[in-house]
Design a protein around this motif. Sequence first.
Motif, PDB file in Angstrom:
ATOM      1  N   TYR A 168       0.801  -1.225   0.000  1.00 31.89           N
ATOM      2  CA  TYR A 168       0.000   0.000   0.000  1.00 31.89           C
ATOM      3  C   TYR A 168       0.829   1.268   0.000  1.00 31.89           C
ATOM      4  O   TYR A 168       0.344   2.329  -0.345  1.00 31.89           O
ATOM      5  CB  TYR A 168      -0.987   0.014   1.167  1.00 31.89           C
TER       6      TYR A 168
ATOM      7  N   LEU B 148      -1.170   4.382  -1.447  1.00 26.36           N
ATOM      8  CA  LEU B 148      -2.465   4.021  -2.011  1.00 26.36           C
ATOM      9  C   LEU B 148      -3.607   4.521  -1.133  1.00 26.36           C
ATOM     10  O   LEU B 148      -3.553   4.436   0.097  1.00 26.36           O
ATOM     11  CB  LEU B 148      -2.583   2.505  -2.162  1.00 26.36           C
TER      12      LEU B 148
ATOM     13  N   ASP C 240      -9.590   3.356  -1.493  1.00 25.92           N
ATOM     14  CA  ASP C 240     -10.395   2.918  -2.637  1.00 25.92           C
ATOM     15  C   ASP C 240      -9.592   2.010  -3.560  1.00 25.92           C
ATOM     16  O   ASP C 240     -10.118   1.014  -4.080  1.00 25.92           O
ATOM     17  CB  ASP C 240     -10.931   4.124  -3.405  1.00 25.92           C
ATOM     18  N   GLU C 241      -8.295   2.306  -3.758  1.00 26.95           N
ATOM     19  CA  GLU C 241      -7.462   1.469  -4.626  1.00 26.95           C
ATOM     20  C   GLU C 241      -7.148   0.138  -3.948  1.00 26.95           C
ATOM     21  O   GLU C 241      -7.102  -0.916  -4.616  1.00 26.95           O
ATOM     22  CB  GLU C 241      -6.172   2.195  -4.989  1.00 26.95           C
TER      23      GLU C 241
ATOM     24  N   ARG D  79     -10.276  -1.826  -4.408  1.00 28.81           N
ATOM     25  CA  ARG D  79     -10.442  -2.226  -5.810  1.00 28.81           C
ATOM     26  C   ARG D  79      -9.561  -3.424  -6.142  1.00 28.81           C
ATOM     27  O   ARG D  79     -10.016  -4.375  -6.782  1.00 28.81           O
ATOM     28  CB  ARG D  79     -10.110  -1.054  -6.739  1.00 28.81           C
ATOM     29  N   ARG D  80      -8.314  -3.369  -5.714  1.00 34.13           N
ATOM     30  CA  ARG D  80      -7.406  -4.492  -5.985  1.00 34.13           C
ATOM     31  C   ARG D  80      -7.889  -5.765  -5.284  1.00 34.13           C
ATOM     32  O   ARG D  80      -7.782  -6.862  -5.830  1.00 34.13           O
ATOM     33  CB  ARG D  80      -5.988  -4.147  -5.531  1.00 34.13           C
TER      34      ARG D  80
ATOM     35  N   VAL E 210      -3.234   1.609 -10.133  1.00 31.49           N
ATOM     36  CA  VAL E 210      -3.241   3.031  -9.807  1.00 31.49           C
ATOM     37  C   VAL E 210      -2.306   3.226  -8.620  1.00 31.49           C
ATOM     38  O   VAL E 210      -2.490   2.601  -7.571  1.00 31.49           O
ATOM     39  CB  VAL E 210      -4.662   3.520  -9.458  1.00 31.49           C
TER      40      VAL E 210
ATOM     41  N   THR F  40      -1.232   5.952  -6.180  1.00 29.58           N
ATOM     42  CA  THR F  40      -1.519   7.298  -5.689  1.00 29.58           C
ATOM     43  C   THR F  40      -0.209   7.988  -5.332  1.00 29.58           C
ATOM     44  O   THR F  40       0.509   7.554  -4.418  1.00 29.58           O
ATOM     45  CB  THR F  40      -2.414   7.246  -4.436  1.00 29.58           C
TER      46      THR F  40
END
Length: 816
Positions: free
Chosen positions: A479, A508, A511-512, A515-516, A801, A803
């Motif tokens: 993360y 991260l 939300d990411e 999602r993963r 993604v 961040t």
Amino acid sequence: MLATTEPLLQRALSGVSPTDEESLSLAGETDLQPLLEAASSLRDSYHRNIVSYSRKVFIPLTQLCRDVCHYCTFAKPPVPGERAYMTPEQVLEIARAGAAQGCKEALFTLGDKPELRYKVARRELDEMGYASTIAYLTAMAELVYRETGLLPHANPGVMTREEIAALRNVTISQGIMLESVTSRLHEKGQVHYGSPDKHPAPRLQTMRDAGELQVPFTSGILIGIGETRRERIESFLALRALHAEYGHIQEIIVQNFRAKPDTKMANAPEPDLDDLLWSIAVARIVFGPEMNIQAPPNLSYDEYPKLVAAGLNDWGGVSPVTPDHVNPEAPWPHLESLRDHTAECGKVLTERLAVYPAHALDSARWQSPEMATAVIRSIDGDGFARVDPWSPGDAETPPPVVDLPRKLDAARVVNTASRDVPEILSRAEAGLGLSETEIARLFQARGDDYHLVCAAADRLRKQVNGDTVSYVVNRNINYTNICYFRCQFCAFAKGKMSESLRGTPYDLGLDEIVRRSQEAWERGATEVCMQGGIHPEYTGQTYLNILGAVKQALPAMHIHAFSPLEVAQGAETLGISVPAFLGRLKAAGLGTLPGTAAEVLDDEVRATLCPDKLSTQEWLDVVEAAHHAGFRTTSTIMYGHIDGPLNWARHLVRLRELQERTGGITEFVPLPFVHMEAPLYLKGKARQGPTFREAVLMHAVARLALHPLITNIQVSWVKMGVEGVKACLAAGVNDMGGSLMNESISRAAGAGFGQELPPEEMERTIRVMARNPRQRTTEYGPAPEERQIASFNAPELLPLVLTPAKKYERKSPVTA
């Protein structure tokens, strides 16, 4: 046998070195067999089944010499029209030929101070701009190292302290043969008459200066040149005294005189084989088990078993390229022939550098900074030469065939197995706890010993796990790569406090992470494995928030997360105890913990490798607390950098003791050091990861040392590659770990085996090894059928993604 010999030998075998007086009493001992038996036992007690050699090229920089030794054909007078010194181009031609043949040593040999006798030598040196022969030697040694990577060893004769110091910067070892300590050989009619540099006093002073300057040094005696047996022992004692004071004498050569045509000693009698054997055996008895005793194989009558039986453990330098210019009439044995002859003696021919293992492993003391890096990058964990190009994470280089585990043919006549290894294996297979010393011994296995260790581990695997090989479908989610710790092995961490900034700092969003996790579930995963850098703004609440977000979205997903370091840091930031924080993590949905951040559980290693991380005891305390809180954990080791067999043994013993107390460890996962981008390697302080032999042994020895307490041994396909996985499956491994989906940490360090090994490839690899694949959960239960169905033919992953964390970027990269 003399009345004084038997008690002397008994004391030597019990670890008491003979006094000078006792040593000298051996001069009158003519009963050879007891000396040979004692010498052989002393050698085996330390060197075991290894006989070493150095693969080298021989560079005769000049054959002019001011001395006139009466047995020598190396020294030659000037020849009109011929150069006195080799040119740099000629030197490099030989060195490049040696490098192409896998040589690691460039042995420079030359006459003593020819410029003091020959005008042509003085003139050439002046033309080239060098004050002395040794100044030119220093330049050529530096040139060879810089252009070819060969590691220079210099034998230039008597030197000043300043000359030794200059050579130390461009060589890894130096040497000078004492030949004999007696000044009697300098009298008229004796071999050293007219040879000022052969007087013992300046030669001993050269060695004394080398000791004070901490130069690994080679010396020895020449037998059969008119000295007596008592004088040979006096020479040994002079060398022993120097070594006792400085610890720098790394080898004693016992070289037998060979008569050469066109010398004053052309018709002199050569020492017979028994005389040579007596001298080797006495050298071993005088110097003890640890000293390296060498006899050159090209001068030794082809009596390999007798020479080995006399107590030697080294054949010296052997060249596949150049002749022995000092003894041109005696060609080197072919290396394969030497290997076979050594095996016939029950020994394993093992390549070393020009610096022996004990000194190579302490390069910070025994080398200049630049040469220390060269040595460290050229050795394995025992200090011998690294002989194959394979490294963990290298997707281009196949494993060395010689180190693929194989079953030994019981009918073979040649057997290089040691006596102690089968005994240790028997204890391990019986489930008896091995000591640190016994475990370290297994890590040092070579030749047949290596294959015996792998076979024993494989038998245990079959006994405990059958022919089933398990794996889990999971996803790694790292993360954040921002970390305020400064671990010297890590190329993943980024941030203001990090040593290396390859890549972009990221952090991260929840939300990411969710999602993963959801994408992993859709692709059949039963687990998300979540770890990250120690972000300076993270608190224990951050970890609780991550758990809450994933569990809210995916209640059935098993969360395997947070290293002991993260747990300790999270508890500290909340101002609560580790057990209290573990309780909160459990309530928030944490399933199991990865036993990472262990690196090597030995504070001697951690002080350099990860000085600001948890200590060994702190790591063990966190994991034990997790077990008491009802969590199960994995266990790991990250090895092959600045560590070695004893450190690995300590690690395994500490894990075994922890498992005896708690029973909470599910598996052991060796993680070989991936060196390519690691700061410690880029700074020249670490090896290139473990060798393939060491990597396979880590899995095999772990199976043996942890039996029957930890029953699952896992291999990291990310670091070992598929071919390495197959080898480990034949050496005690029963689990292939996770499919991962996204692997970041090893790839940041330079690993090239990809981000995912999907179930199709997992099972293909397992079946190639005639094993039965089984998809499992994190805690080794069977994966639900619907999860298995979803895991095959899974869709491609969506782009990641990352961040960005602008706050932790630097304007320019920092070089290691």
